[in-house]
Write an enzyme that holds these catalytic residues in place. Structure first.
Site, PDB file in Angstrom:
ATOM      1  N   LYS A 250       0.867  -1.177   0.000  1.00 33.68           N
ATOM      2  CA  LYS A 250       0.000   0.000   0.000  1.00 33.68           C
ATOM      3  C   LYS A 250       0.902   1.225   0.000  1.00 33.68           C
ATOM      4  O   LYS A 250       2.031   1.168   0.501  1.00 33.68           O
ATOM      5  CB  LYS A 250      -0.871  -0.006   1.269  1.00 33.68           C
ATOM      6  CG  LYS A 250      -2.130   0.803   1.162  1.00 33.68           C
ATOM      7  CD  LYS A 250      -3.288   0.019   0.596  1.00 33.68           C
ATOM      8  CE  LYS A 250      -4.504   0.902   0.445  1.00 33.68           C
ATOM      9  NZ  LYS A 250      -5.677   0.207  -0.045  1.00 33.68           N
TER      10      LYS A 250
ATOM     11  N   GLY B   1     -21.457   6.879   4.341  1.00 36.90           N
ATOM     12  CA  GLY B   1     -20.545   7.229   3.251  1.00 36.90           C
ATOM     13  C   GLY B   1     -21.131   6.858   1.907  1.00 36.90           C
ATOM     14  O   GLY B   1     -21.459   5.694   1.655  1.00 36.90           O
TER      15      GLY B   1
ATOM     16  N   TYR C 200     -22.216   4.726  -2.882  1.00 35.55           N
ATOM     17  CA  TYR C 200     -23.282   5.044  -3.840  1.00 35.55           C
ATOM     18  C   TYR C 200     -23.729   3.782  -4.600  1.00 35.55           C
ATOM     19  O   TYR C 200     -24.921   3.481  -4.696  1.00 35.55           O
ATOM     20  CB  TYR C 200     -22.806   6.127  -4.823  1.00 35.55           C
ATOM     21  CG  TYR C 200     -23.769   6.334  -5.961  1.00 35.55           C
ATOM     22  CD1 TYR C 200     -24.944   7.060  -5.785  1.00 35.55           C
ATOM     23  CD2 TYR C 200     -23.537   5.760  -7.213  1.00 35.55           C
ATOM     24  CE1 TYR C 200     -25.858   7.218  -6.824  1.00 35.55           C
ATOM     25  CE2 TYR C 200     -24.429   5.908  -8.256  1.00 35.55           C
ATOM     26  CZ  TYR C 200     -25.581   6.637  -8.055  1.00 35.55           C
ATOM     27  OH  TYR C 200     -26.483   6.777  -9.081  1.00 35.55           O
TER      28      TYR C 200
ATOM     29  N   VAL D 189     -17.845   3.806  -3.475  1.00 37.67           N
ATOM     30  CA  VAL D 189     -18.400   2.492  -3.143  1.00 37.67           C
ATOM     31  C   VAL D 189     -19.827   2.615  -2.600  1.00 37.67           C
ATOM     32  O   VAL D 189     -20.746   1.923  -3.052  1.00 37.67           O
ATOM     33  CB  VAL D 189     -17.521   1.753  -2.104  1.00 37.67           C
ATOM     34  CG1 VAL D 189     -18.123   0.393  -1.764  1.00 37.67           C
ATOM     35  CG2 VAL D 189     -16.101   1.590  -2.624  1.00 37.67           C
TER      36      VAL D 189
ATOM     37  N   GLY E  86     -19.713   7.638  -1.221  1.00 37.60           N
ATOM     38  CA  GLY E  86     -18.705   7.929  -2.234  1.00 37.60           C
ATOM     39  C   GLY E  86     -18.712   6.881  -3.332  1.00 37.60           C
ATOM     40  O   GLY E  86     -19.756   6.332  -3.693  1.00 37.60           O
TER      41      GLY E  86
HETATM   42  P1  NAD Z   1     -14.730   7.944  -1.351  1.00 42.38           P
HETATM   43  O1  NAD Z   1     -13.714   8.933  -0.883  1.00 42.38           O
HETATM   44  O2  NAD Z   1     -15.201   7.975  -2.753  1.00 42.38           O
HETATM   45  O3  NAD Z   1     -16.047   8.031  -0.431  1.00 42.38           O
HETATM   46  C1  NAD Z   1     -16.013   8.221   0.947  1.00 42.38           C
HETATM   47  C2  NAD Z   1     -17.284   8.986   1.300  1.00 42.38           C
HETATM   48  O4  NAD Z   1     -17.369   9.053   2.720  1.00 42.38           O
HETATM   49  C3  NAD Z   1     -17.283  10.426   0.782  1.00 42.38           C
HETATM   50  O5  NAD Z   1     -18.496  10.684   0.106  1.00 42.38           O
HETATM   51  C4  NAD Z   1     -17.140  11.255   2.056  1.00 42.38           C
HETATM   52  O6  NAD Z   1     -17.770  12.515   1.961  1.00 42.38           O
HETATM   53  C5  NAD Z   1     -17.809  10.361   3.066  1.00 42.38           C
HETATM   54  N1  NAD Z   1     -17.461  10.640   4.460  1.00 42.38           N
HETATM   55  C6  NAD Z   1     -16.294  11.085   4.984  1.00 42.38           C
HETATM   56  N2  NAD Z   1     -16.408  11.233   6.303  1.00 42.38           N
HETATM   57  C7  NAD Z   1     -17.678  10.859   6.633  1.00 42.38           C
HETATM   58  C8  NAD Z   1     -18.400  10.784   7.851  1.00 42.38           C
HETATM   59  N3  NAD Z   1     -17.847  11.134   9.012  1.00 42.38           N
HETATM   60  N4  NAD Z   1     -19.669  10.342   7.826  1.00 42.38           N
HETATM   61  C9  NAD Z   1     -20.253   9.995   6.657  1.00 42.38           C
HETATM   62  N5  NAD Z   1     -19.611  10.056   5.466  1.00 42.38           N
HETATM   63  C10 NAD Z   1     -18.339  10.481   5.457  1.00 42.38           C
HETATM   64  O7  NAD Z   1     -14.121   6.521  -0.965  1.00 42.38           O
HETATM   65  P2  NAD Z   1     -14.563   5.111  -1.533  1.00 42.38           P
HETATM   66  O8  NAD Z   1     -13.688   4.759  -2.670  1.00 42.38           O
HETATM   67  O9  NAD Z   1     -16.047   5.067  -1.695  1.00 42.38           O
HETATM   68  O10 NAD Z   1     -14.140   4.181  -0.320  1.00 42.38           O
HETATM   69  C11 NAD Z   1     -14.898   4.137   0.883  1.00 42.38           C
HETATM   70  C12 NAD Z   1     -14.189   3.233   1.887  1.00 42.38           C
HETATM   71  O11 NAD Z   1     -14.052   1.917   1.327  1.00 42.38           O
HETATM   72  C13 NAD Z   1     -12.766   3.675   2.242  1.00 42.38           C
HETATM   73  O12 NAD Z   1     -12.496   3.324   3.575  1.00 42.38           O
HETATM   74  C14 NAD Z   1     -11.885   2.840   1.324  1.00 42.38           C
HETATM   75  O13 NAD Z   1     -10.592   2.636   1.850  1.00 42.38           O
HETATM   76  C15 NAD Z   1     -12.678   1.549   1.285  1.00 42.38           C
HETATM   77  N6  NAD Z   1     -12.423   0.757   0.088  1.00 42.38           N
HETATM   78  C16 NAD Z   1     -12.682   1.257  -1.143  1.00 42.38           C
HETATM   79  C17 NAD Z   1     -12.448   0.476  -2.270  1.00 42.38           C
HETATM   80  C18 NAD Z   1     -12.748   0.981  -3.649  1.00 42.38           C
HETATM   81  O14 NAD Z   1     -12.792   0.165  -4.596  1.00 42.38           O
HETATM   82  N7  NAD Z   1     -12.997   2.275  -3.850  1.00 42.38           N
HETATM   83  C19 NAD Z   1     -11.943  -0.823  -2.131  1.00 42.38           C
HETATM   84  C20 NAD Z   1     -11.703  -1.318  -0.839  1.00 42.38           C
HETATM   85  C21 NAD Z   1     -11.940  -0.519   0.262  1.00 42.38           C
END
Ligand code: NAD
Length: 354
Positions: free
Chosen positions: A80, A178, A184, A182, A180
């Site tokens: 990472k 959240g 959504y 994922v 974001g």
């Molecule tokens: P992202 O940044 O697109 O979305 C995160 C969302 O969380 C944002 O909309 C943000 O505004 C919101 N957020 C932040 N603080 C918050 C709070 N206190 N309360 C509510 N919402 C809050 O990230 P992502 O890609 O959707 O990933 C989300 C999580 O999943 C992360 O922890 C990431 O490490 C994990 N993850 C993502 C993937 C991937 O494929 N994107 C894969 C494995 C793990």
């Protein structure tokens, strides 16, 4: 800030501190274990309050990737990287080219992809400086987040099957934290399957969109822990299962995409004591990395998603083992991953991106 004596140091093979004066890049690449293949893991950009916080994140996330790849039966190890900085104000072409050069200097021991704060576009800039990238449009799949969401959806079904004897989402109340990349897409899968949604995000636009598109109830960010839902799906931050939140949770299942959901391992023990079924984070959120492991000239989306769907059965095995052995699911997952690492058996194809 010691490295070998660091509380999160777990025999990591290599940790690289990267600095580029021209672009202002400050980054850390952590390679945990390459027993199963080159280390693969996303790059996170975050305004860490201290270098120790950045190192802690890199060490913990890299180890999680080793376990994630082992349990998803991928021919990859765990790594990472973190870029110290604000993703809203500090991104530049020079920064990502510099990061790409550092990745390239590792000659394929680390394959970089996107994570929080880093988009597919950013990785595509890095790809101009190194071929050791995954999750780009040119490589096949593009943004892996919808695949991660699909894996979480299948994981929620596995948890319901275990906890409630039915994996149907019809009428099941899910609280999603959240919305974001994922969160959504997870809401979309859940809504299509007939779930009732309550959502929260610090971004008001994201909340409004989910409310509009999925008829979701909305609550303020801090109130999501108190929602009387069947399932709590953390899809934002790590360490959300902690001393302050654990007593407030009403759900009997915790299953979401966020990395490092348990503030400390003892919170996994506490969840088991409270009879809350926890889907270990690195197992349920493996969909993205599984998806990009299929990248290459012969990329087949149907095959990639079928592989992602296997998260359902892996979680089922972990839930059953935890029950039989009387241990928390978090520990059952670690033990299974360690067994697979020691046995180092894989049925997967060779790495595409390395
Ligand atoms: P992202 O940044 O697109 O979305 C995160 C969302 O969380 C944002 O909309 C943000 O505004 C919101 N957020 C932040 N603080 C918050 C709070 N206190 N309360 C509510 N919402 C809050 O990230 P992502 O890609 O959707 O990933 C989300 C999580 O999943 C992360 O922890 C990431 O490490 C994990 N993850 C993502 C993937 C991937 O494929 N994107 C894969 C494995 C793990």
């Amino acid at each position: 800030m010691p490295l070998f004596g660091h509380r999160d140091f777990d025999a990591h093979e290599q940790v690289v501190f990267c600095h580029d004066a021209t672009s202002g890049l400050k980054a850390i690449i952590a390679i945990h274990d390459t027993t199963r293949g080159p280390s693969l893991g996303g790059c996170r950009m975050w305004p860490y309050a201290s270098e120790d916080e950045a190192l802690t994140d890199a060490l913990r996330l890299a180890r999680g990737m080793t376990y994630k790849s082992a349990l998803a039966d991928l021919p990859y190890g765990g790594g990472k990287s973190v870029i110290i900085g604000d993703s809203h104000t500090m991104k530049s072409e020079a920064l990502f080219l510099a990061m790409g050069r550092f990745v390239d200097s590792l000659s394929g021991r680390y394959v970089i992809a996107e994570d929080v704060g880093i988009s597919v576009d950013d990785v595509e800039v890095m790809a101009r400086a190194t071929r050791h990238v995954a999750g780009t449009r040119a490589a096949g799949g593009g943004d892996p987040s919808p695949a991660t969401a699909y894996g979480v959806f299948m994981g929620i079904r596995a948890a319901l099957a275990h906890a409630a004897n039915s994996d149907s989402l019809k009428g099941v109340h899910v609280a999603v934290q959240g919305l974001g990349h994922v969160g959504y897409h997870l809401c979309r899968y859940l809504a299509e399957a007939g779930a009732q949604l309550t959502v929260s995000d610090i971004d008001a636009d994201a909340v409004a969109r989910a409310s509009r598109e999925f008829s979701a109830q909305t609550v303020a960010p801090e109130a999501i822990y108190d929602v009387a839902a069947d399932v709590f799906a953390p899809c934002a931050l790590g360490a959300v299962i902690n001393d302050q939140t654990i007593g407030r949770l009403k759900a009997r299942v915790i299953a979401g995409s966020a990395n490092n959901q348990l503030a400390e391992p003892r919170h996994g023990v506490e969840l088991a004591r409270r009879k809350i079924l926890y889907a270990p984070d690195y197992v349920i959120n493996a969909g993205g990395v599984v998806y990009i492991s299929h990248e290459g000239p012969s990329f087949d989306e149907t095959q990639a998603l079928a592989h992602v769907a296997r998260i359902h059965d892996t979680l089922g095995e972990i839930f059953t083992r935890a029950e039989q052995q009387g241990i928390p699911t978090s520990e059952a997952a670690d033990r299974l991953a360690q067994d697979r690492l020691r046995g180092h058996t894989t049925t997967a194809k060779s790495p595409a991106a390395a």
